[in-house]
Design an enzyme around this catalytic site. Structure first.
Site, PDB file in Angstrom:
ATOM      1  N   HIS A  61       0.619   7.787   3.373  1.00 21.10           N
ATOM      2  CA  HIS A  61       0.606   9.157   3.891  1.00 21.10           C
ATOM      3  C   HIS A  61       2.032   9.713   3.904  1.00 21.10           C
ATOM      4  CE1 HIS A  61      -1.641  11.885   7.022  1.00 21.10           C
ATOM      5  NE2 HIS A  61      -1.401  12.502   5.890  1.00 21.10           N
ATOM      6  N   HIS A 118      -2.879   4.631   5.290  1.00 20.72           N
ATOM      7  CA  HIS A 118      -2.457   5.171   6.585  1.00 20.72           C
ATOM      8  C   HIS A 118      -2.382   4.029   7.592  1.00 20.72           C
ATOM      9  CE1 HIS A 118      -3.829   9.389   5.542  1.00 20.72           C
ATOM     10  NE2 HIS A 118      -4.639   8.705   4.751  1.00 20.72           N
ATOM     11  N   GLU A 156      -7.369   3.609   6.314  1.00 20.13           N
ATOM     12  CA  GLU A 156      -6.586   3.481   7.547  1.00 20.13           C
ATOM     13  C   GLU A 156      -6.476   2.003   7.917  1.00 20.13           C
ATOM     14  OE1 GLU A 156      -5.231   5.873   9.470  1.00 20.13           O
ATOM     15  OE2 GLU A 156      -6.298   7.738   8.981  1.00 20.13           O
ATOM     16  N   ASP A 185       3.303   7.425   8.314  1.00 19.11           N
ATOM     17  CA  ASP A 185       2.491   6.216   8.235  1.00 19.11           C
ATOM     18  C   ASP A 185       2.189   5.840   6.780  1.00 19.11           C
ATOM     19  OD1 ASP A 185       0.809   8.666   8.380  1.00 19.11           O
ATOM     20  OD2 ASP A 185      -0.867   7.276   8.173  1.00 19.11           O
TER      21      ASP A 185
HETATM   22 ZN   LIG Z   1      -2.018   9.089   7.985  1.00 18.49          ZN
END
Ligand SMILES: [Zn+2]
Length: 196
Positions: free
Chosen positions: A160, A42, A124, A170
């Site tokens: 994602h 992400h 992330e 993303d």
């Molecule tokens: Zn995401």
């Protein structure tokens, strides 16, 4: 405790010992027998495009001041998490044990299975869809993915945007999948199909 090469010392109960632990309350049990074979990438920044602040940690620990920025009204009340965050500097944070189910994917489908949170590890990257990512982030991501693959039966890595197409974008076009594939040396079938 001494451990051999087959059981790297960098994992303790699903926590990576080289990551800074920040415990998120946003997690649950994985389903019985879940095969953790997917890494989901992400990008996140709060407010979008602003880097280096404490807002990501605040969001993932349910302590974000929703009134601190107009954008936060759009995500007010959201309870989310990811297993890892890699800052622009390469610093690595961990919010949920990889043995538990973090809340990063939402409604999703990949490699024939729904609900990717059940059996994936979410990473992330501090960033923005369309922006590029830093060499320090790629270096940390490569090491982390390789460490994860020593401990979990990883067979897929996707964004994602690939597991929730049309709903999520993303990490976006600024992420270099080819570079990641080359740096990891993982086979092409581990990676999402591209339009090219
Ligand atoms: Zn995401």
């Amino acid at each position: 405790m001494t451990e051999g090469k087959r059981t790297p010392a960098q994992w303790q109960a699903g926590w990576h010992t080289h990551a800074r632990p920040i415990h998120s309350p946003n997690f649950g049990q994985r389903p019985e027998g879940a095969c953790i074979d997917l890494i989901v990438l992400h990008s996140i920044s709060l407010p979008p495009g602003q880097y280096g602040g404490p807002e990501i940690e605040a969001l993932f620990t349910n302590t974000l001041d929703w009134n601190a920025h107009p954008y936060f009204q759009q995500i007010r009340g959201t309870e989310v998490s990811a297993h890892f965050v890699i800052r622009r500097s390469g610093e690595m944070l961990q919010f949920v044990s990889c043995d538990a189910r973090a809340w990063h994917a939402g409604r999703s489908h990949y490699r024939g299975r729904d609900n990717c949170n059940d059996d994936s590890i979410g990473i992330e990257l501090e960033g923005l869809e369309g922006d590029t990512f830093t060499p320090a982030q790629y270096a940390q991501l490569q090491t982390l993915c390789q460490n994860i693959a020593t401990h979990y039966p990883i067979a897929h890595i996707a964004g994602h945007e690939h597991i929730a197409p049309g709903r999520k974008q993303d990490p976006g076009p600024g992420f270099d999948w080819v570079f990641l594939q080359h740096s990891l040396g993982w086979p092409a079938h581990f990676f999402p199909l591209t339009a090219a």
